[in-house]
Design an enzyme around this catalytic site. Structure first.
Site, short mmCIF file in Angstrom:
data_model
loop_
_atom_site.label_atom_id
_atom_site.label_comp_id
_atom_site.label_asym_id
_atom_site.label_seq_id
_atom_site.Cartn_x
_atom_site.Cartn_y
_atom_site.Cartn_z
N ASP A 1 -0.40 -24.77 -16.30
CA ASP A 1 -1.40 -23.74 -16.54
C ASP A 1 -2.82 -24.26 -16.39
OD1 ASP A 1 -1.90 -21.00 -18.03
OD2 ASP A 1 -3.14 -22.46 -19.08
N GLU B 1 -0.90 -23.68 -11.40
CA GLU B 1 -1.74 -22.48 -11.40
C GLU B 1 -3.18 -22.91 -11.25
OE1 GLU B 1 -3.31 -18.84 -14.20
OE2 GLU B 1 -3.48 -20.95 -14.76
C1 GLC Z 1 -3.73 -19.09 -17.57
C2 GLC Z 1 -2.78 -18.02 -18.04
C3 GLC Z 1 -3.53 -16.99 -18.81
C4 GLC Z 1 -4.22 -17.65 -19.97
C5 GLC Z 1 -5.09 -18.78 -19.50
C6 GLC Z 1 -5.56 -19.62 -20.62
O1 GLC Z 1 -4.61 -18.60 -16.64
O2 GLC Z 1 -2.11 -17.48 -16.97
O3 GLC Z 1 -2.69 -15.97 -19.26
O4 GLC Z 1 -4.98 -16.71 -20.66
O5 GLC Z 1 -4.39 -19.66 -18.65
O6 GLC Z 1 -4.50 -20.40 -21.11
#
Ligand code: GLC
Length: 687
Positions: A309, A379
């Site tokens: 993440d 991500e």
């Molecule tokens: C990522 C997740 C999102 C979250 C963010 C902070 O982007 O997909 O849902 O709010 O991280 O952890």
């Protein structure tokens, strides 16, 4: 006959007669037989044979239980020795041939696809998938109850959004304990049972891993704010006063300054998301080590991979200078959103990839166990800076993620035209490092649902695109049904991002999964509560209804996914553009050596279109539709000069050919790892 007796030896004549040994041609007298008591111990080194005796000895026949010396005597006779040597050399030759064959086959075989390449990745948002205990929030037991849904869809890889212990300020992306399960979702035992059951069913579990920040309730943060010697630098702290200016102009992704004053420590801490999500300080090697230990913890439990993440936020410049404004003429105090700044000092800092590569190496160690490949997906929203995203693929010498999520199809709803979709697809294909594996995302828990943003009519053709492009599709729960956004009134808003700015709320795309037409769409069958409202269309848009309808979005998803996995050209063949215009985007999928190929024609426009592909001479003149998103067109025969598609219709056309398109149009074609098919023995080989 006589045999001399050596020291410790014996005289055969003295031995007991062995009834098992008879010279059938003779009369069985002692003169014609050699008889040794098998029970007697012999000193073989001492037993000397008289040559005359041996002469006689060779006249006799072997018998069961004869002593080694006698046996050796027989075995040295040509009639035994020659066949034995022939057999020996034959065995040696066969072994060498087999080894050579094995090496050749290994050298010539293309790599097998891994599980994360063979199946789409299905994203489950645990709060919304299935509630087993009636508290209105989905849980791990609920997911376990629904595992057959993945089998039905032919899906093998399931990514679960976080279920760690959390105060739920960002619904689990604010982790209080990385080694525990939040009671809302169940217990560690529930998790272990879920994982075991998934593995039993041949499913892989991908966890969310959140390295950038913890919850402000995490033990480390409490120790850090009280300046515990070990933990004082676990977060990014700097001097500031409660009421004075912030340390610099950095802003949080959720809006406003990314600095908050902590009155326990009397300093400001950095948070690139909510103030309840303090950023970890990865400049401190102990933080990296502790986070690595957490990866080990879950790998030991048997998880199959991680979705990492928000990694681009992991490091910040230590000088803490202001970031340049996108519009320098704007007053500094009006800078409030991440889009107002160039994130030169907070995103993708030097050292980030080294950390990720270190984690990759950990996954690789656990991948050594046969059949246990551990997967890593990143991500990172890099918007226009695509080259930054591509860095996560690693280099030819150093492995990193298996792929970073490709978010560019999220822009698809901006302009539903064939050309636009082709441009988005090409953006990835043209920039991806050679030989890497593509992937496609059209929705996730942070974005509006594609069926709403592109329009419900386009759901089927988008699923057809996803499942016929090369690479791994990601399906966010409900996309296989065409689930749409819900309307969330201001008072119903749950998402912290929505509380800051209602139009940024992510709640509309997080409504409960629609299983059937019963209470709460089957999401919670125990009580009448759901953490977000169920979409009002659930009576027609649900799994149960769509399973019974061959023409449903669900049935088409299933058909296409099964086709994708069973047809070599679709899952590992060439991908070649053949046409794009204001409505239609069309491409071929073919494999060298295989006469079966596929033409995909997708109409993203608002009108029906006739596409003329007569210039593609590798295509036969007549084409038969294997599957249309409009069921009544299945089986239709079309002329390649007049391929009719209605608005939002997609066609999969299977055809037979001896002439491949890719050799003559290399600039229009792409393949991750070339493989050819040898029909004579039905195998794939490297070519
Ligand atoms: C990522 C997740 C999102 C979250 C963010 C902070 O982007 O997909 O849902 O709010 O991280 O952890």
């Amino acid at each position: 006959m006589s045999l001399k007796k050596g020291p410790g030896g014996m005289e055969l004549g003295e031995c007991t007669r062995n009834p098992g040994y008879q010279n059938v041609e003779g009369d069985g007298s002692a003169a014609e037989t050699i008889n040794v008591d098998p029970g007697e111990k012999h000193d073989s080194s001492a037993l000397k044979l008289d040559p005359d005796a041996v002469e006689e000895y060779t006249q006799i026949k072997p018998y069961a239980g004869m002593p080694k010396e006698v046996l050796l005597q027989y075995s040295s006779l040509a009639r035994y020795r020659v066949p034995r040597e022939i057999l020996f050399w034959l065995t040696v030759a066969c072994t060498l041939v087999l080894v050579a064959l094995t090496i050749t086959v290994i050298a010539l075989s293309p790599r097998c696809l891994q599980w994360w390449q063979a199946s789409p990745v299905y994203q489950v948002y645990p709060r919304s998938f299935k509630d087993s205990n009636g508290d209105g929030v989905g849980d791990l037991k609920g997911i376990q109850e629904q595992l057959d849904h993945f089998l039905y869809l032919n899906i093998k890889s399931v990514w679960l959004s976080p279920f760690y212990r959390s105060p739920m300020k960002d619904f689990g992306y604010d982790v209080e304990d990385f080694r525990d399960i939040d009671p809302l979702f169940g217990t560690m035992q529930d998790f272990e049972e879920l994982l075991a059951e998934m593995h039993n069913k041949g499913l892989k579990l991908i966890m969310d891993f959140i390295p950038n920040h913890t919850s402000d309730r995490h033990r480390w943060f409490n120790l850090s704010r009280t300046r515990d010697p070990h933990y004082k630098d676990y977060y990014v702290w700097t001097d500031c006063n409660a009421t004075g200016p912030k340390p610099n102009n950095w802003v949080s992704v959720f809006g406003n300054s990314s600095w908050t004053y902590d009155d326990v420590r009397g300093q400001c801490y950095l948070h690139q998301f909510l103030k309840e999500q303090p950023d970890l300080n990865f400049r401190n090697p102990n933080v990296y080590k502790d986070m690595t230990d957490i990866i080990h913890f879950w790998l030991e439990k048997g998880v199959d991979g991680f979705r990492m993440d928000a990694v681009k936020h992991m490091l910040e410049a230590t000088h803490l200078r202001d970031e340049p404004q996108v519009d320098p003429s704007k007053p500094a105090e009006s800078i409030q959103t991440e889009f107002d700044l160039h994130h030169d000092y907070t995103y993708t800092q030097l050292g980030l990839h080294d950390m990720l590569r270190g984690w990759r190496a950990v996954l690789d160690v656990y991948s050594r166990e046969p059949g246990k490949y551990r997967f890593m997906v990143i991500e990172s929203y890099d918007y226009q800076e695509l080259e930054k995203t591509m860095m996560y693929y690693g280099t030819p010498l150093v492995r990193e993620s298996d792929f970073p999520f490709n978010f560019y199809l999220l822009y698809l709803p901006q302009n539903t035209s064939g050309l636009w979709v082709k441009d988005l697809v090409h953006l990835w294909m043209a920039n991806m490092p050679k030989g890497k594996w593509p992937n496609w995302v059209v929705g996730n828990h942070d974005k509006p649902r594609i069926a709403s943003s592109a329009g419900q009519t386009y759901t089927r053709v988008i699923n057809m695109l996803l499942l016929t492009l090369p690479g791994t599709p990601t399906t966010y729960y409900g996309e296989e049904l065409g689930m749409e956004n819900i309307n969330v009134t201001d008072s119903q808003i749950q998402d912290p991002a929505g509380k800051y700015n209602a139009s940024a709320s992510r709640d509309p795309g997080r409504s409960p999964m629609q299983w059937n037409g019963d209470m709460n769409a089957g999401f919670n069958i125990k009580t009448n509560i759901t953490w977000l409202p169920v979409h009002p269309d659930y009576r027609s848009v649900n799994v149960e209804v769509q399973m019974k309808d061959e023409g449903s979005v669900l049935a088409q998803y299933r058909f296409l996914n099964t086709l994708r996995q069973s047809e070599l050209p679709l899952h590992r063949g060439w991908f070649c553009y053949v046409h794009a215009d204001a409505s239609v985007f069309s491409y071929l999928r073919e494999l060298d050596g295989l006469d079966r190929a596929f033409l995909i024609v997708l109409n993203f426009g608002k009108e029906s279109a006739t596409t003329d592909l007569s210039s593609i001479r590798e295509l036969p003149d007549q084409l038969k539709v294997l599957m249309s998103t409009n069921q009544i067109n299945n089986g239709k025969v079309l002329q390649k000069s007049r391929i009719l598609t209605e608005a939002a219709e997609g066609l999969v056309i299977q055809y037979s050919t001896h002439t491949r398109f890719n050799p003559n149009h290399p600039e229009q074609c792409y393949v991750s790892e070339k493989a050819c098919y040898l029909s004579a023995i039905d195998i794939l080989y490297k070519c």
